[in-house]
Scaffold this active site. Structure first.
Site, PDB file in Angstrom:
ATOM      1  CG  ASP A  85       7.645  25.547  59.570  1.00  0.00           C
ATOM      2  OD1 ASP A  85       7.119  25.808  60.663  1.00  0.00           O
ATOM      3  OD2 ASP A  85       8.836  25.771  59.321  1.00  0.00           O
TER       4      ASP A  85
ATOM      5  N   GLY B  58       4.067  24.124  68.873  1.00  0.00           N
ATOM      6  CA  GLY B  58       3.301  24.018  70.119  1.00  0.00           C
ATOM      7  C   GLY B  58       2.116  24.963  70.177  1.00  0.00           C
TER       8      GLY B  58
ATOM      9  CG  ASP C  87      12.622  27.581  65.134  1.00  0.00           C
ATOM     10  OD1 ASP C  87      11.488  27.066  65.229  1.00  0.00           O
ATOM     11  OD2 ASP C  87      13.093  27.995  64.068  1.00  0.00           O
TER      12      ASP C  87
HETATM   13  C1  GAL Z   1      10.646  27.236  61.464  1.00  0.00           C
HETATM   14  C2  GAL Z   1      10.832  25.832  62.015  1.00  0.00           C
HETATM   15  C3  GAL Z   1      12.290  25.474  61.872  1.00  0.00           C
HETATM   16  C4  GAL Z   1      12.692  25.534  60.407  1.00  0.00           C
HETATM   17  C5  GAL Z   1      12.363  26.916  59.846  1.00  0.00           C
HETATM   18  C6  GAL Z   1      12.586  26.985  58.347  1.00  0.00           C
HETATM   19  O1  GAL Z   1       9.317  27.588  61.553  1.00  0.00           O
HETATM   20  O2  GAL Z   1      10.423  25.796  63.350  1.00  0.00           O
HETATM   21  O3  GAL Z   1      12.532  24.186  62.410  1.00  0.00           O
HETATM   22  O4  GAL Z   1      12.011  24.541  59.701  1.00  0.00           O
HETATM   23  O5  GAL Z   1      11.034  27.277  60.106  1.00  0.00           O
HETATM   24  O6  GAL Z   1      12.284  28.250  57.834  1.00  0.00           O
END
Ligand code: GAL
Length: 385
Positions: A130, A166, A187
């Site tokens: 992430d 992205g 998300d």
């Molecule tokens: C976001 C990510 C999600 C999930 C989440 C967990 O940044 O896009 O898919 O992994 O963090 O905290």
């Protein structure tokens, strides 16, 4: 289905985040692995069982290692990996390029090589990585290169799933960093507007997806029906079966990895039918993994960017043709075969197979016009005859 090497085709599996977020534990993950292995999901290609954020303790141990939360994973990650492997499946975990994960657990910044070694020791097969809490002015591209190199040198095949939403023009540099897939949007949420926005935003990025580095349009919300324990994902919760079918079709044609995000213990029959449609999965898993092109339907005055045809050229010369109506009204969508490279003078026709209805759709020359309900789609596989 021809597969050649890790990440050659869009990865398929299940991820804990969409439905369970922080509320994860080893029994749940084992349960899901059982379902994937025993209820026909593995047979159609789903193989990675991925634990997302919130699996660790809030602090590293005295040696700087990440520690699995003993309340959630009392048997530890190696035991869980063993269980998943015993089902013939692969095990995925999650970390972050920043100092902390999005939920505030320790991230891998400045721990890349030791964390990769730790994952290898646990026999992990996949890492989602992430982008939260990235120190300001640190270059994201460099951080993905770092972890990619750490994984490629950890002594184990670990698929690298980059997730920077992205940002920073990721499609331009991610393939050369070594990642096997890359999240290209923010998300997903379990509602029609979110599915539609993600799909439309990625059509023009089609040229960037391909073997060994796939455009990840985020986990599937198919079958969630508002069932997330996270307000953000579940907002304006849930879609209809038709909308989930269109969502799955878009992800298949556009070559996205297919990571299931619903609670498979509760999946209804229609959800199972969508997720396991072998004809759609075959399109997604075509060996050449080409991005699709968009044909804007004629006549010109009628166009909205919500009504379009996506075409994916398949390895054997056939064409996957998706008629998508993301608008709120029923529409006629017409396809002129010259848009596919088939001239009238060639005398060639297209013989179509309906991938959802599982039956022949007839043979056409020069054009095909179909009527598609709001939020619905028609997915045909065309063979030149
Ligand atoms: C976001 C990510 C999600 C999930 C989440 C967990 O940044 O896009 O898919 O992994 O963090 O905290």
């Amino acid at each position: 289905m021809m597969k050649s090497g890790m990440g050659f085709l869009p990865p398929m599996g299940w991820n804990s985040w969409n439905t369970f977020t922080w509320d994860i534990n080893e029994d749940l993950v084992k349960n899901i692995a059982d379902i994937i292995a025993e209820k026909g999901y593995k047979d159609v290609g789903y193989e990675y069982i991925v634990i997302d954020d919130c699996w660790s303790l809030r602090e590293r141990d005295a040696h700087g290692c990440l520690v699995a939360d003993p309340a959630k994973f009392p048997s530890g990650m190696k035991a869980l990996a063993d269980y998943i492997h015993s089902k013939g499946l692969k095990f995925g975990m999650y970390s972050c390029a920043g100092t902390h994960t999005c939920a505030g657990f320790p991230g891998s910044f400045e721990h890349e090589f030791s964390d990769a070694a730790q994952l290898a020791e646990w026999e992990v097969d996949y890492l989602k990585y992430d982008y939260c809490f990235k120190p300001r002015n640190m270059d994201g591209e460099l951080l993905y290169r770092r972890m990619s190199l750490a994984l490629k040198n950890c002594g184990r095949d670990i698929l690298f799933s980059a997730c920077n939403w992205g940002a920073d023009g990721v499609h331009d540099w991610i393939r050369s960093s070594g990642a096997h897939m890359y999240r290209s949007t923010g998300d997903i949420q379990d509602n029609w507007g979110s599915i539609k926005n993600i799909a439309i935003s990625q059509i023009e990025k089609s040229a960037y997806t391909g073997n060994y580095c796939h455009n990840d349009m985020d986990m599937l919300v198919v079958g969630m029906f508002g069932g997330s324990n996270n307000d953000f994902i579940g907002k304006i919760g849930g879609c209809t079966h038709t909308e989930y079918k269109t969502h799955f079709s878009l992800w298949c044609l556009m070559g996205s990895p297919l990571m299931i995000g619903c609670d498979l213990r509760k999946a209804d029959e229609e959800t199972e039918k969508i997720l396991k449609n072998p004809r759609l999965i075959e399109i997604n898993q075509d060996a050449e993994a080409r991005g699709c092109y968009r044909v804007k339907p004629e006549p010109q005055w009628f166009q909205t960017n919500e009504v379009f045809i996506l075409v994916k050229v398949l390895q054997n010369g056939e064409l996957a043709v998706g008629f998508f109506n993301l608008s709120d009204d029923r529409r006629e969508i017409s396809l002129q075969f010259w848009d596919l490279g088939i001239s009238y003078a060639s005398g060639r026709k297209l013989s179509f197979y309906d991938c959802w209805e599982d039956k022949d759709f007839g043979t056409y020359q020069e054009r095909l016009a179909v009527t598609v309900d709001a939020h619905d789609c028609l997915i045909l596989r065309g063979k030149l005859v």
